[in-house]
Write an enzyme that holds these catalytic residues in place. Sequence first.
Site, PDB file in Angstrom:
ATOM      1  N   GLN A 134       0.840  -1.195   0.000  1.00  0.00           N
ATOM      2  CA  GLN A 134       0.000   0.000   0.000  1.00  0.00           C
ATOM      3  C   GLN A 134       0.878   1.250   0.000  1.00  0.00           C
ATOM      4  O   GLN A 134       1.477   1.585   1.018  1.00  0.00           O
ATOM      5  CB  GLN A 134      -0.874  -0.041   1.263  1.00  0.00           C
ATOM      6  CG  GLN A 134      -1.829   1.097   1.445  1.00  0.00           C
ATOM      7  CD  GLN A 134      -2.320   1.154   2.885  1.00  0.00           C
ATOM      8  OE1 GLN A 134      -1.572   0.874   3.820  1.00  0.00           O
ATOM      9  NE2 GLN A 134      -3.570   1.521   3.076  1.00  0.00           N
ATOM     10  N   SER A 137       1.180   6.367   2.515  1.00  0.00           N
ATOM     11  CA  SER A 137       1.844   7.346   3.391  1.00  0.00           C
ATOM     12  C   SER A 137       3.087   7.933   2.750  1.00  0.00           C
ATOM     13  O   SER A 137       3.809   7.258   2.010  1.00  0.00           O
ATOM     14  CB  SER A 137       2.272   6.684   4.703  1.00  0.00           C
ATOM     15  OG  SER A 137       1.190   6.096   5.338  1.00  0.00           O
ATOM     16  N   SER A 169       4.661  -1.353   4.046  1.00  0.00           N
ATOM     17  CA  SER A 169       4.855  -2.741   4.488  1.00  0.00           C
ATOM     18  C   SER A 169       4.969  -3.655   3.284  1.00  0.00           C
ATOM     19  O   SER A 169       4.208  -3.526   2.316  1.00  0.00           O
ATOM     20  CB  SER A 169       3.670  -3.203   5.340  1.00  0.00           C
ATOM     21  OG  SER A 169       3.446  -2.315   6.389  1.00  0.00           O
ATOM     22  N   GLU A 252      -9.007  -1.985   5.600  1.00  0.00           N
ATOM     23  CA  GLU A 252      -7.814  -2.215   6.428  1.00  0.00           C
ATOM     24  C   GLU A 252      -8.183  -2.103   7.906  1.00  0.00           C
ATOM     25  O   GLU A 252      -7.833  -2.954   8.718  1.00  0.00           O
ATOM     26  CB  GLU A 252      -6.738  -1.179   6.074  1.00  0.00           C
ATOM     27  CG  GLU A 252      -5.498  -1.308   6.946  1.00  0.00           C
ATOM     28  CD  GLU A 252      -4.395  -0.303   6.576  1.00  0.00           C
ATOM     29  OE1 GLU A 252      -4.693   0.709   5.918  1.00  0.00           O
ATOM     30  OE2 GLU A 252      -3.232  -0.550   6.971  1.00  0.00           O
TER      31      GLU A 252
HETATM   32  C1  LIG Z   1       3.629  -1.185  11.255  1.00  0.00           C
HETATM   33  C2  LIG Z   1       3.176  -0.115  10.310  1.00  0.00           C
HETATM   34  C3  LIG Z   1       2.892  -0.443   9.019  1.00  0.00           C
HETATM   35  C4  LIG Z   1       2.509   0.541   8.116  1.00  0.00           C
HETATM   36  N1  LIG Z   1       2.275   0.163   6.829  1.00  0.00           N
HETATM   37  C5  LIG Z   1       1.942   1.102   5.937  1.00  0.00           C
HETATM   38  C6  LIG Z   1       1.755   0.728   4.571  1.00  0.00           C
HETATM   39  O1  LIG Z   1       1.910  -0.433   4.194  1.00  0.00           O
HETATM   40  N2  LIG Z   1       1.447   1.685   3.683  1.00  0.00           N
HETATM   41  C7  LIG Z   1       1.275   2.983   4.057  1.00  0.00           C
HETATM   42  O2  LIG Z   1       0.955   3.789   3.196  1.00  0.00           O
HETATM   43  N3  LIG Z   1       1.467   3.382   5.335  1.00  0.00           N
HETATM   44  C8  LIG Z   1       1.796   2.465   6.285  1.00  0.00           C
HETATM   45  N4  LIG Z   1       2.005   2.829   7.592  1.00  0.00           N
HETATM   46  C9  LIG Z   1       1.958   4.255   7.923  1.00  0.00           C
HETATM   47  C10 LIG Z   1       0.791   4.663   8.817  1.00  0.00           C
HETATM   48  O3  LIG Z   1      -0.418   4.687   8.089  1.00  0.00           O
HETATM   49  C11 LIG Z   1       1.144   6.034   9.375  1.00  0.00           C
HETATM   50  O4  LIG Z   1       2.289   5.859  10.194  1.00  0.00           O
HETATM   51  C12 LIG Z   1       0.036   6.629  10.182  1.00  0.00           C
HETATM   52  O5  LIG Z   1      -1.061   6.970   9.366  1.00  0.00           O
HETATM   53  C13 LIG Z   1       0.491   7.867  10.974  1.00  0.00           C
HETATM   54  O6  LIG Z   1       1.138   8.770  10.126  1.00  0.00           O
HETATM   55  P1  LIG Z   1       2.568   9.370  10.514  1.00  0.00           P
HETATM   56  O7  LIG Z   1       3.476   8.236  10.870  1.00  0.00           O
HETATM   57  O8  LIG Z   1       2.996  10.285   9.430  1.00  0.00           O
HETATM   58  O9  LIG Z   1       2.340  10.185  11.869  1.00  0.00           O
HETATM   59  P2  LIG Z   1       1.756  11.654  11.983  1.00  0.00           P
HETATM   60  O10 LIG Z   1       0.574  11.798  11.113  1.00  0.00           O
HETATM   61  O11 LIG Z   1       2.880  12.627  11.811  1.00  0.00           O
HETATM   62  O12 LIG Z   1       1.281  11.657  13.496  1.00  0.00           O
HETATM   63  C14 LIG Z   1       2.170  11.889  14.597  1.00  0.00           C
HETATM   64  C15 LIG Z   1       1.351  11.901  15.874  1.00  0.00           C
HETATM   65  O13 LIG Z   1       0.410  12.987  15.836  1.00  0.00           O
HETATM   66  C16 LIG Z   1      -0.910  12.502  16.048  1.00  0.00           C
HETATM   67  N5  LIG Z   1      -1.840  13.256  15.188  1.00  0.00           N
HETATM   68  C17 LIG Z   1      -1.682  13.567  13.885  1.00  0.00           C
HETATM   69  N6  LIG Z   1      -2.742  14.253  13.428  1.00  0.00           N
HETATM   70  C18 LIG Z   1      -3.606  14.351  14.452  1.00  0.00           C
HETATM   71  C19 LIG Z   1      -4.897  14.951  14.595  1.00  0.00           C
HETATM   72  N7  LIG Z   1      -5.503  15.579  13.579  1.00  0.00           N
HETATM   73  N8  LIG Z   1      -5.492  14.869  15.802  1.00  0.00           N
HETATM   74  C20 LIG Z   1      -4.885  14.233  16.858  1.00  0.00           C
HETATM   75  N9  LIG Z   1      -3.667  13.668  16.771  1.00  0.00           N
HETATM   76  C21 LIG Z   1      -3.032  13.717  15.588  1.00  0.00           C
HETATM   77  C22 LIG Z   1      -0.874  11.053  15.630  1.00  0.00           C
HETATM   78  O14 LIG Z   1      -1.889  10.299  16.274  1.00  0.00           O
HETATM   79  C23 LIG Z   1       0.520  10.650  16.076  1.00  0.00           C
HETATM   80  O15 LIG Z   1       0.517  10.306  17.435  1.00  0.00           O
HETATM   81  C24 LIG Z   1       2.391   1.891   8.533  1.00  0.00           C
HETATM   82  C25 LIG Z   1       2.676   2.220   9.850  1.00  0.00           C
HETATM   83  C26 LIG Z   1       3.070   1.252  10.749  1.00  0.00           C
HETATM   84  C27 LIG Z   1       3.376   1.629  12.165  1.00  0.00           C
END
Ligand SMILES: Cc1cc2nc3c(=O)[nH]c(=O)nc-3n(C[C@H](O)[C@H](O)[C@H](O)COP(=O)(O)OP(=O)(O)OC[C@H]3O[C@@H](n4cnc5c(N)ncnc54)[C@H](O)[C@@H]3O)c2cc1C
Length: 405
Positions: A134, A137, A169, A252
């Site tokens: 996928q 991100s 992933s 998902e």
């Molecule tokens: C094991 C794993 C597998 C993954 N696999 C995939 C994949 O296959 N494909 C893919 O595309 N992505 C994947 N991801 C990515 C995942 O979807 C993102 O990590 C997730 O959506 C959070 O985005 P970010 O890491 O950019 O954190 P950020 O969006 O930067 O968030 C940082 C912190 O701020 C908080 N936050 C952000 N916005 C808000 C809001 N509006 N209100 C309150 N709190 C907020 C979040 O909860 C978090 O604690 C994976 C992540 C993990 C951990």
Amino acid sequence: MDFDETPEEAAFRAQCREFLSAHAERRDPSTRRITMSTMAADEEAHVKACRDWQRTKADAGWAGLTWPVEYGGRGLSGLMQGIFLEEESHYDVPVGMFAQAIGMMGPTVIAHGTDEHKQRFLRPILRGEQVWCQLFSEPNAGSDLASLRTRAERDGDEYVVDGQKVWTSSAHVADWGMLLARTDWDVPKHRGITFFAVDMRTPGIEVRPLRQATGGAEFNEVFLEQVRIPVANVIGPVNGGWGVAMTTLTSERADIGAAHGSGFDGVVDLARRFGVADDPVVRQKLAQLFTSYEISRFTGYRARTAASRGVAPGPEVSVAKIAVSERLARQGDLVEQIMGAAGTLWGDDAPDEGYWQTMVFLGQWMSRIGGGTEDVQRNIVGERVLGLPREPGNDRTTPFRDLPH
Ligand SMILES: Cc1cc2nc3c(=O)[nH]c(=O)nc-3n(C[C@H](O)[C@H](O)[C@H](O)COP(=O)(O)OP(=O)(O)OC[C@H]3O[C@@H](n4cnc5c(N)ncnc54)[C@H](O)[C@@H]3O)c2cc1C
């Protein structure tokens, strides 16, 4: 919802056991496996074993249980699927690799694909011939996914894609990717995104694994440079990719939310082995954990049933994912409390070869962050269930190009 198993469900459970015992060995419940594929001794062999097991299931009619019959599924409810997964977890079978293909891309193609897409993708997905990843991100588009900046520009019968994805992933073993890219910069951010199916062997795609705290490298950075994708690989309307992605994300979350887990007995066993099963505080926490398991199991069934009926993104999916997150947090803390100082050991020195530290304590973040963090799920519940106002902002009305970056 009736919590007791109906005669039909009990009969189905018996059929599941019959199929599974004919094709696999029952797992010794006292053995614990670290199931992260990149921590397998031979990852390639592990992926092949997963493909073979998926094909065995598909050929015998045990894959895509909730998919419509016309697409090779069985048209069963999420509850039935939950029963199968519960039974399958008692057998020594290589599961994994197909969460994105079967749990996300399949439902997306069924809902938004053309007949040609359905022909090309659905049957191979069910038979384990296509591992999908996928590509959603990006470094600055996670929770706020609609801010993505990977660009796709049309050039004749192809789109040319440039950008970067992250946390992808299984990208290092995937055959295909579900890609979101921006195709119109002059409309508000949700309205200029297109969903593509991209062959991961296309020139211009570079996959770089990311090492995690667990030691595995399940996810990757993916760089896309002048990647040419045929127009025929657009899924859903051009610039209408956000709606398509919602199907993917709901599926998902329903999958993560339905993760019933079978770990409670293992935690009780751990407490006994560490001599704390009679400790009143541990007992109380075990009772809370059991309750969490039951809550997430039944909420998960509801979410999965809704998703399998093609019901539009519903807040029960977010509620289910929050329930699983809370359970994982509780379980991670409890196993560390039970193990005490031994909980700080690692690898072969640790109890059960590090299973609890790797899969339960550190592993909790996979489901708590992946598929959208629990904070984001709470926002969805707040807005869609409780009717609270959206966060203020002009990003839904201003052309993406004019937003500050
Ligand atoms: C094991 C794993 C597998 C993954 N696999 C995939 C994949 O296959 N494909 C893919 O595309 N992505 C994947 N991801 C990515 C995942 O979807 C993102 O990590 C997730 O959506 C959070 O985005 P970010 O890491 O950019 O954190 P950020 O969006 O930067 O968030 C940082 C912190 O701020 C908080 N936050 C952000 N916005 C808000 C809001 N509006 N209100 C309150 N709190 C907020 C979040 O909860 C978090 O604690 C994976 C992540 C993990 C951990």
